[in-house]
Design a protein around this motif. Structure first.
Motif, PDB file in Angstrom:
ATOM      1  N   GLY A 110      -4.313  -0.994  -1.495  1.00  0.00           N
ATOM      2  CA  GLY A 110      -5.443  -0.740  -0.614  1.00  0.00           C
ATOM      3  C   GLY A 110      -5.205   0.499   0.218  1.00  0.00           C
ATOM      4  N   GLN A 111      -6.224   0.873   0.958  1.00  0.00           N
ATOM      5  CA  GLN A 111      -6.147   2.071   1.781  1.00  0.00           C
ATOM      6  C   GLN A 111      -5.247   1.831   2.988  1.00  0.00           C
ATOM      7  OE1 GLN A 111      -9.973   3.722   2.734  1.00  0.00           O
ATOM      8  NE2 GLN A 111      -9.174   4.747   4.548  1.00  0.00           N
ATOM      9  N   PRO A 112      -4.157   2.596   3.114  1.00  0.00           N
ATOM     10  CA  PRO A 112      -3.229   2.377   4.233  1.00  0.00           C
ATOM     11  C   PRO A 112      -3.712   3.052   5.512  1.00  0.00           C
ATOM     12  CG  PRO A 112      -2.407   4.145   2.874  1.00  0.00           C
ATOM     13  CD  PRO A 112      -3.664   3.628   2.206  1.00  0.00           C
ATOM     14  N   ARG A 113      -3.291   2.498   6.620  1.00  0.00           N
ATOM     15  CA  ARG A 113      -3.531   3.159   7.902  1.00  0.00           C
ATOM     16  C   ARG A 113      -2.407   4.169   8.111  1.00  0.00           C
ATOM     17  NH1 ARG A 113      -3.657   0.046  12.749  1.00  0.00           N
ATOM     18  NH2 ARG A 113      -1.664  -0.718  12.004  1.00  0.00           N
ATOM     19  N   LYS A 114      -2.739   5.278   8.712  1.00  0.00           N
ATOM     20  CA  LYS A 114      -1.757   6.337   8.951  1.00  0.00           C
ATOM     21  C   LYS A 114      -0.547   5.796   9.720  1.00  0.00           C
ATOM     22  CE  LYS A 114      -1.783  11.130  10.540  1.00  0.00           C
ATOM     23  NZ  LYS A 114      -2.659  12.181  11.084  1.00  0.00           N
ATOM     24  N   VAL A 141      -4.809  10.678   3.909  1.00  0.00           N
ATOM     25  CA  VAL A 141      -3.837  10.122   4.853  1.00  0.00           C
ATOM     26  C   VAL A 141      -2.406  10.462   4.436  1.00  0.00           C
ATOM     27  CG1 VAL A 141      -2.839   7.955   5.709  1.00  0.00           C
ATOM     28  CG2 VAL A 141      -5.315   8.258   5.673  1.00  0.00           C
ATOM     29  N   LEU A 142      -2.079  10.250   3.170  1.00  0.00           N
ATOM     30  CA  LEU A 142      -0.710  10.509   2.711  1.00  0.00           C
ATOM     31  C   LEU A 142      -0.377  11.996   2.761  1.00  0.00           C
ATOM     32  CD1 LEU A 142      -0.353   8.031  -0.291  1.00  0.00           C
ATOM     33  CD2 LEU A 142       0.236   7.676   2.115  1.00  0.00           C
ATOM     34  N   GLY A 143      -1.360  12.832   2.436  1.00  0.00           N
ATOM     35  CA  GLY A 143      -1.156  14.274   2.521  1.00  0.00           C
ATOM     36  C   GLY A 143      -0.877  14.713   3.945  1.00  0.00           C
ATOM     37  N   GLU A 144      -1.622  14.157   4.900  1.00  0.00           N
ATOM     38  CA  GLU A 144      -1.405  14.488   6.311  1.00  0.00           C
ATOM     39  C   GLU A 144      -0.003  14.072   6.761  1.00  0.00           C
ATOM     40  OE1 GLU A 144      -4.470  12.660   8.669  1.00  0.00           O
ATOM     41  OE2 GLU A 144      -6.057  13.875   7.768  1.00  0.00           O
ATOM     42  N   GLY A 202      10.523  17.139   4.772  1.00  0.00           N
ATOM     43  CA  GLY A 202      11.295  16.527   3.695  1.00  0.00           C
ATOM     44  C   GLY A 202      10.592  15.390   2.981  1.00  0.00           C
ATOM     45  N   VAL A 203       9.310  15.150   3.307  1.00  0.00           N
ATOM     46  CA  VAL A 203       8.540  14.081   2.660  1.00  0.00           C
ATOM     47  C   VAL A 203       7.505  14.708   1.730  1.00  0.00           C
ATOM     48  CG1 VAL A 203       6.931  12.162   3.022  1.00  0.00           C
ATOM     49  CG2 VAL A 203       8.901  12.455   4.540  1.00  0.00           C
ATOM     50  N   ALA A 204       7.446  14.210   0.505  1.00  0.00           N
ATOM     51  CA  ALA A 204       6.479  14.691  -0.479  1.00  0.00           C
ATOM     52  C   ALA A 204       5.445  13.609  -0.765  1.00  0.00           C
ATOM     53  CB  ALA A 204       7.192  15.070  -1.772  1.00  0.00           C
ATOM     54  N   HIS A 205       4.251  14.035  -1.156  1.00  0.00           N
ATOM     55  CA  HIS A 205       3.195  13.123  -1.600  1.00  0.00           C
ATOM     56  C   HIS A 205       2.915  13.438  -3.061  1.00  0.00           C
ATOM     57  CE1 HIS A 205      -1.374  12.312  -1.861  1.00  0.00           C
ATOM     58  NE2 HIS A 205      -0.726  11.206  -2.138  1.00  0.00           N
ATOM     59  N   VAL A 206       3.025  12.429  -3.915  1.00  0.00           N
ATOM     60  CA  VAL A 206       2.770  12.579  -5.343  1.00  0.00           C
ATOM     61  C   VAL A 206       1.666  11.604  -5.720  1.00  0.00           C
ATOM     62  CG1 VAL A 206       3.740  12.315  -7.662  1.00  0.00           C
ATOM     63  CG2 VAL A 206       5.168  13.225  -5.808  1.00  0.00           C
ATOM     64  N   GLU A 207       0.610  12.121  -6.337  1.00  0.00           N
ATOM     65  CA  GLU A 207      -0.473  11.251  -6.795  1.00  0.00           C
ATOM     66  C   GLU A 207      -0.382  11.102  -8.304  1.00  0.00           C
ATOM     67  OE1 GLU A 207      -5.246  10.565  -6.161  1.00  0.00           O
ATOM     68  OE2 GLU A 207      -4.324  12.400  -5.415  1.00  0.00           O
ATOM     69  N   VAL A 208      -0.453   9.862  -8.777  1.00  0.00           N
ATOM     70  CA  VAL A 208      -0.356   9.543 -10.198  1.00  0.00           C
ATOM     71  C   VAL A 208      -1.689   8.965 -10.654  1.00  0.00           C
ATOM     72  CG1 VAL A 208       0.826   8.108 -11.914  1.00  0.00           C
ATOM     73  CG2 VAL A 208       2.117   9.067  -9.989  1.00  0.00           C
TER      74      VAL A 208
END
Length: 111
Positions: free
Chosen positions: A93-97, A42-45, A52-58
């Motif tokens: 928790g898992q967010p909705r898009k 979802v965040l990647g999409e 201008g928006v990045a997704h970073v997974e930690v």
């Protein structure tokens, strides 16, 4: 998307990746977390949709000091950072898009 940790600032050095030009979606995950995989998608999409928006997974297990400092208690936890790296929204928790897009809209609209 709201909660503890708002107002703190994170940078590329702490996250291991550059921040987005306009905002950054930071996801704290763990290896055996099924909702983390869906959250990553979802965040990647959303990051690909919004310029201008990045997704970073930690990896929460590998970054325990950061997890403790931010009060991360479960995975997935998502932080929305503004362009300067300030935490402006937080959710567990898992967010909705639609919720992610709405939170980004608030951040991007405030600039």
């Amino acid at each position: 998307m709201r909660g503890r940790g708002e107002g703190k600032r994170l940078g590329a050095a702490e996250l291991g990746q550059d921040l987005g030009e306009r905002a950054t979606l930071v996801q704290f995950s763990s290896a055996f977390c099924a909702p983390c995989r869906a959250t990553r998608r979802v965040l990647g999409e959303v990051a690909r949709m919004v310029p201008g928006v990045a997704h970073v997974e930690v990896d929460a297990e590998a970054r325990l000091e950061l997890v403790r400092r931010l009060g991360i208690l479960k995975t997935p936890t998502v932080l929305v950072l503004d362009a300067d790296g300030h935490v402006v929204r937080r959710a567990t928790g898992q967010p909705r898009k639609a919720d992610v897009i709405a939170a980004l809209g608030e951040v991007l609209g405030a600039r």
